[in-house]
Design an enzyme around this catalytic site. Sequence first.
Site, short mmCIF file in Angstrom:
data_model
loop_
_atom_site.label_atom_id
_atom_site.label_comp_id
_atom_site.label_asym_id
_atom_site.label_seq_id
_atom_site.Cartn_x
_atom_site.Cartn_y
_atom_site.Cartn_z
N ASP A 11 0.83 -1.20 0.00
CA ASP A 11 0.00 0.00 0.00
C ASP A 11 0.87 1.26 0.00
O ASP A 11 1.78 1.39 0.83
CB ASP A 11 -0.90 0.03 1.24
CG ASP A 11 -2.21 -0.69 1.01
OD1 ASP A 11 -2.36 -1.33 -0.05
OD2 ASP A 11 -3.08 -0.63 1.91
N ALA A 40 -4.82 -9.57 3.32
CA ALA A 40 -3.79 -9.37 4.34
C ALA A 40 -4.32 -8.53 5.50
O ALA A 40 -4.05 -8.84 6.67
CB ALA A 40 -2.57 -8.69 3.71
N THR A 224 -22.72 -3.71 6.23
CA THR A 224 -21.94 -2.65 6.87
C THR A 224 -22.27 -1.32 6.19
O THR A 224 -22.28 -1.22 4.96
CB THR A 224 -20.44 -2.94 6.80
OG1 THR A 224 -20.03 -3.07 5.44
CG2 THR A 224 -20.11 -4.23 7.54
N LEU A 225 -22.54 -0.30 7.00
CA LEU A 225 -23.10 0.96 6.50
C LEU A 225 -22.26 2.17 6.87
O LEU A 225 -22.77 3.28 7.00
CB LEU A 225 -24.53 1.13 7.06
CG LEU A 225 -25.47 -0.05 6.81
CD1 LEU A 225 -26.73 0.06 7.66
CD2 LEU A 225 -25.84 -0.16 5.34
N GLY A 229 -23.24 2.43 10.93
CA GLY A 229 -23.16 1.18 11.67
C GLY A 229 -23.38 -0.03 10.78
O GLY A 229 -22.88 -0.09 9.66
N ASP A 257 -12.07 -3.82 6.71
CA ASP A 257 -11.29 -5.05 6.90
C ASP A 257 -11.16 -5.39 8.38
O ASP A 257 -11.16 -6.57 8.76
CB ASP A 257 -9.91 -4.89 6.26
CG ASP A 257 -9.99 -4.80 4.75
OD1 ASP A 257 -10.94 -5.36 4.17
OD2 ASP A 257 -9.12 -4.16 4.14
#
Length: 316
Positions: A11, A40, A224-225, A229, A257
């Site tokens: 990254d 990862a 997932t928002l 939440g 992640d």
Amino acid sequence: MIYVLGSINNDISLELERMPKKGETLIADGCRMGLGGKGANQAVAIAKLAMRGRNKAKKAVKMIGLVGNDFVGSELVKKLDDAGVDTEFVRQVNRNTGTAIVAVTGKDNRIMVYSGANLGISKSDVDEALEHATSADTLLCQLEVPLYIVGYALRKARAIGMTTILNPAPAKELPDDFYYNVDVIVPNETETQMLTGINPKDWNSRLAAMHAFHERGVRYVVLTLGESGCTISDNNRLVMHIPAIKTSVVDTTGAGDTFVGAFALTYPHVGMYVFKEACMFATKASSITVSRRGAAESIPTFEEVCELYSYDIKKK
């Protein structure tokens, strides 16, 4: 044991005041390089959150993936090892290591990915890694490696009796047989709309989207928002919304992640957890991640989550 099949990237994160316009060059305010890739990152989240008390030497997650046969690839494998991830099934191949450019502006980010070595993962890699897996184990997958390999791994894991978790990111169309082999699906808003055709903008649309996943054979759904939440459903028996925790947001890069990794660790492997509690723990862990810069390096430890939120969990 949790097996994570997924991407491993180098990254490069650039901090910008704003996104450049067409043909424009901007000078970044900061630059960070480190371990990334959804696979990862999720493996590191599991490893860091699993290391607690006297179990710190025991590894809870095995990574299945590829990096380049170069200095960058070697460094990423070392970072995985240092984070507590078992890298027995991480191979170095004669291809460039996957790379992601992350442009961070304020609280938002945009990510550009070169897959590189991640595209070379094969069925034999999956076979070797899962040779000794049992029904007590979990397979966690994303979609940054070839789709047919993910499908193959899910079918193999289901045949073994493993728990299967799919984070369908980045968003792309999936064949129906994917869902037959998935116990838990964890999509965000974009992925939910891509897969169901429903924008989960309110309670009723979220219910409809979760029902669409259940109709395809998935028992557990976690939508997932982001700052709103997550909304969860256990085949329409348990349906509830878990609000996000208010915190100072610095960088959202690794939040999703962290959530997925924390969930995979706590459901169903730790006996005192149920589906709802696993999602609540994941929400707490990801709230810490967004308060820090970076991806894998921003993921908290189990002790940090417990200390910040006075989480009452017996240490194994």
